[in-house]
Design a protein around this motif. Structure first.
Motif, PDB file in Angstrom:
ATOM      1  N   SER A 191      34.845  65.881  84.895  1.00 12.91           N
ATOM      2  CA  SER A 191      35.010  65.339  86.212  1.00 12.91           C
ATOM      3  C   SER A 191      34.798  66.541  87.147  1.00 12.91           C
ATOM      4  O   SER A 191      34.646  66.327  88.278  1.00 12.91           O
ATOM      5  CB  SER A 191      36.290  64.565  86.327  1.00 12.91           C
ATOM      6  N   HIS A 192      34.929  67.444  86.632  1.00 11.21           N
ATOM      7  CA  HIS A 192      34.704  68.953  87.498  1.00 11.21           C
ATOM      8  C   HIS A 192      33.850  69.983  86.824  1.00 11.21           C
ATOM      9  O   HIS A 192      33.805  69.942  85.692  1.00 11.21           O
ATOM     10  CB  HIS A 192      35.885  69.508  88.025  1.00 11.21           C
ATOM     11  N   PHE A 193      33.408  70.703  87.635  1.00 11.30           N
ATOM     12  CA  PHE A 193      32.729  71.924  86.939  1.00 11.30           C
ATOM     13  C   PHE A 193      32.824  73.084  87.831  1.00 11.30           C
ATOM     14  O   PHE A 193      32.990  72.932  89.001  1.00 11.30           O
ATOM     15  CB  PHE A 193      31.115  71.760  86.330  1.00 11.30           C
ATOM     16  N   ALA A 194      32.645  74.320  87.199  1.00 12.19           N
ATOM     17  CA  ALA A 194      32.606  75.402  88.169  1.00 12.19           C
ATOM     18  C   ALA A 194      31.929  76.595  87.637  1.00 12.19           C
ATOM     19  O   ALA A 194      31.816  76.732  86.342  1.00 12.19           O
ATOM     20  CB  ALA A 194      33.987  76.025  88.411  1.00 12.19           C
ATOM     21  N   ALA A 195      31.623  77.450  88.358  1.00  9.47           N
ATOM     22  CA  ALA A 195      30.982  78.829  88.004  1.00  9.47           C
ATOM     23  C   ALA A 195      31.925  79.815  87.909  1.00  9.47           C
ATOM     24  O   ALA A 195      32.143  80.291  89.029  1.00  9.47           O
ATOM     25  CB  ALA A 195      29.575  78.948  88.817  1.00  9.47           C
ATOM     26  N   LEU A 196      32.628  80.022  86.853  1.00  8.17           N
ATOM     27  CA  LEU A 196      33.775  80.495  87.114  1.00  8.17           C
ATOM     28  C   LEU A 196      33.461  82.064  87.309  1.00  8.17           C
ATOM     29  O   LEU A 196      34.608  82.822  87.783  1.00  8.17           O
ATOM     30  CB  LEU A 196      34.687  80.912  85.616  1.00  8.17           C
ATOM     31  N   SER A 197      32.287  82.636  87.320  1.00  7.64           N
ATOM     32  CA  SER A 197      31.967  84.021  87.546  1.00  7.64           C
ATOM     33  C   SER A 197      32.171  84.166  89.073  1.00  7.64           C
ATOM     34  O   SER A 197      32.169  85.294  89.656  1.00  7.64           O
ATOM     35  CB  SER A 197      30.549  84.339  87.042  1.00  7.64           C
TER      36      SER A 197
END
Length: 162
Positions: A115-121
């Motif tokens: 349900s979510h995503f992120a570019a953790l960098s």
């Protein structure tokens, strides 16, 4: 072409005709430099949020919700300059929407339950401790069990029947 033009055009189209334009814009802004699989995963998260009914009544509402996806974050004057990437984003958007018309068990899901995503960098959202579904390219996809829709209280996520 400018982001503001695309969002204006989407606002002029009737629903659901505007939704593929909004989804393609999101795929372009969030994942134009990613593989087709990564782009499909981004589109899938938007469609899953739309399907839940908790993030908006249209794909356009979901992806333009405040601080949720790039169309609601980046400056409206941003120019979408890469026409090849735009064409791929359009193709991914239409393919994802077509797949999403199938019953849930028959879909070709890339990041099931995400349900979510992120570019953790570049970002470290508070929900990044949620269970990870996959990492594809620059994005890590999460199954967040407690959601806070824009402007709303945190509530337990519910699976909505199609």
């Amino acid at each position: 072409m400018k982001l503001s033009f695309l969002l204006w055009l989407a606002s002029m189209l009737p629903q659901p005709a505007a939704d593929p334009l909004c989804l393609a814009t999101t795929v372009y802004l969030e994942a134009r430099n990613q593989s087709e699989l990564g782009q499909r995963a981004v589109a899938e998260v938007a469609m899953r949020r739309y399907e839940s009914g908790r993030w908006g009544d249209s794909v356009c509402e979901v992806v333009t919700a405040r601080r949720q996806f790039a169309p609601g974050i980046v400056h409206p004057g941003m120019r979408l300059r890469n026409l090849e990437a735009w064409q791929r984003a359009v193709e991914v958007a239409f393919a994802t929407q077509a797949d999403w018309q199938l019953p849930p068990g028959e879909r070709n899901e890339v990041v099931p339950g995400a349900s979510h995503f992120a570019a953790l960098s570049i970002a470290s959202p508070e929900w990044a401790s949620a269970p990870q579904v996959a990492t594809i390219g620059d994005h890590t996809f999460f199954r967040v069990t407690r959601l806070a829709p824009p402007g709303g209280p945190v509530v337990a996520q519910q699976r909505m029947a199609p």
